[in-house]
Design a protein around this motif. Sequence first.
Motif, PDB file in Angstrom:
ATOM      1  N   ALA A 148       0.835  -1.203   0.000  1.00 58.60           N
ATOM      2  CA  ALA A 148       0.000   0.000   0.000  1.00 58.60           C
ATOM      3  C   ALA A 148       0.870   1.253   0.000  1.00 58.60           C
ATOM      4  N   GLU A 149       1.964   1.221   0.759  1.00 58.32           N
ATOM      5  CA  GLU A 149       2.855   2.377   0.814  1.00 58.32           C
ATOM      6  C   GLU A 149       3.491   2.648  -0.551  1.00 58.32           C
ATOM      7  N   LEU A 269     -14.230  -6.077  -5.412  1.00 59.90           N
ATOM      8  CA  LEU A 269     -13.746  -7.082  -4.451  1.00 59.90           C
ATOM      9  C   LEU A 269     -14.814  -8.133  -4.185  1.00 59.90           C
ATOM     10  N   SER A 270     -16.058  -7.722  -4.123  1.00 60.55           N
ATOM     11  CA  SER A 270     -17.146  -8.672  -3.918  1.00 60.55           C
ATOM     12  C   SER A 270     -17.242  -9.644  -5.093  1.00 60.55           C
ATOM     13  N   LEU A 289      -6.155  -7.525  -1.056  1.00 60.82           N
ATOM     14  CA  LEU A 289      -6.622  -6.361  -1.789  1.00 60.82           C
ATOM     15  C   LEU A 289      -7.568  -5.516  -0.943  1.00 60.82           C
ATOM     16  N   GLU A 290      -8.409  -6.174  -0.157  1.00 63.17           N
ATOM     17  CA  GLU A 290      -9.308  -5.444   0.745  1.00 63.17           C
ATOM     18  C   GLU A 290      -8.505  -4.629   1.757  1.00 63.17           C
ATOM     19  N   GLU A 291      -7.438  -5.216   2.286  1.00 63.01           N
ATOM     20  CA  GLU A 291      -6.609  -4.516   3.262  1.00 63.01           C
ATOM     21  C   GLU A 291      -5.876  -3.339   2.615  1.00 63.01           C
ATOM     22  N   ILE A 292      -5.381  -3.533   1.398  1.00 58.32           N
ATOM     23  CA  ILE A 292      -4.697  -2.446   0.691  1.00 58.32           C
ATOM     24  C   ILE A 292      -5.650  -1.280   0.453  1.00 58.32           C
TER      25      ILE A 292
END
Length: 528
Positions: A148-149, A269-270, A289-292
């Motif tokens: 993510a960073e 995402l769903s 991907l959800e966390e990102i």
Amino acid sequence: MAGEKAPRRPKAETPKGFRDYFGADVAERKAMLDAIAAVYHRHGFDPLETSAVETVEALGKFLPDVDRPNEGVFGWQDEDGDWLALRYDLTAPLARVAAQFRNDLPSPYRRYAMGPVWRNEKPGPGRFRQFYQCDADTVGSASVAADAEICAMLADALEEVGIPRGDYIVRVNNRKVLDGVIDLVFGYQENDEVGQMGAVFDRETRKDKILRAIDKFDKFGAEGVRQLLTNGRKDQSGDFTKGCGLTETQADTVLSFLTARKISNAATLSELRNLVGSVPKGADGVSELEEIAKLLATQGLFEDQIVIDPSVVRGLGYYTGPVFEAELTFEILDEKGRKRQFGSVAGGGRYDDLVKRFTGQSVPATGVSIGVDRLLAALRAKGGAGGETTGPVVVTVMDRDRMADYMAMAADLRRAGIRAEVYLGNPKNFGNQLKYADKRSAPVSVIQGSEELSRGEVTLRNLRLGTYLSKDSLSKDDWSSRFHQTQVKRSELVSEVNRLLLQKSFFTRDGRVFDQDGKFVVDLGVFG
């Protein structure tokens, strides 16, 4: 001796696939890289410069074209019998450094690197064998926060160099999701890893072909990729590319993944979670991907900057998790005058197995590479680079016996932070000196002959103003130089040159010339 042939002169030409970079190109690239480096520095990354030469063994099989292992590089054998090669990217050298200095470097190790790389590939329009890359990587962190960073830093870098929000998008995907889809294509079984070695090898080989096929999604579209996944594709020239041999049903499964992007990240995402179902690797990829997406949102980065896009694959086989690509969305005109989007300028992802080649132990890593030449071309297309370059102030030489005086003038200007040089050619023809100043894009020339010397003055010729006036037929008379030159005291040289340098552009109103700030410069009617 009679009959002896004169030695053959070498051709003065750049080798095929290479090019020379002159002043403006180098200056613009440096300014852009300095801006990017400032972003990386703010994020806590350290600079690293690696050798341009690596051993072929260290470079490994991760070459630009996986169909040509141990080719695609400029290599040679040294006197000890070792094979060496010019680096083809900045990631393989980083893997070697991370392994070689693992006991000395902090973990995680965050570095950025900028420099030329070389690829021994067939050159073509816009495709060179030497080009610049600009990378940033984190080695030693398995957290998706590192991914993510990198994405956030990439967005910051694009905006820092002059690509505004709305003119770019960072697209993010995860290779684990794709692996899950491929598991569905071949039929997922929990004990796949302990199957027969031949079957596993065949599966990996077919997976690589599928990756290369779907990486053409942006170029060929859904139908073109379907052909590559199944029986093969023939292009307009008649060349045929053999397909992966999937059935139509299997191809549908892959294409449903590639086209799963919806109106929002949440909806995408769903859809991905529905596609991969209970396949563990695919489900893990969706969770990452959800966390990102969540981590980016907390930093104020939303879907107009960074978006989840399943069509992003990244063709290199070493990616193991999140992958990302920066695309510029503004339109340009191609060589045929047609409108098209500029396209991709950067890409990267997670590669957790690259350092393992040296250590035998898995070392997580993630990073991004910016195509320097493409990004610079994008800035030029937007008008953010490629403008007129300003050369040095040129001190002309009227009396070669007074060279020390002219050198002193240039030194005074330099001490004030003004770029300046003394004309060092043959001073006999003064017109040639002015032509030289013009070719150097000099904003001002300094003149001091015997008359100026006797009065303790110098003549300053405002060459920018002269260029502006040359567009007006009134200024083409012999006396036109009086419009754009002035006499000042020698002691006022620096302050007056500084004043002229602030006049970067001009406009005319009612026969009078003003600078870009609206300040009066000269009345053309005075000389009429």
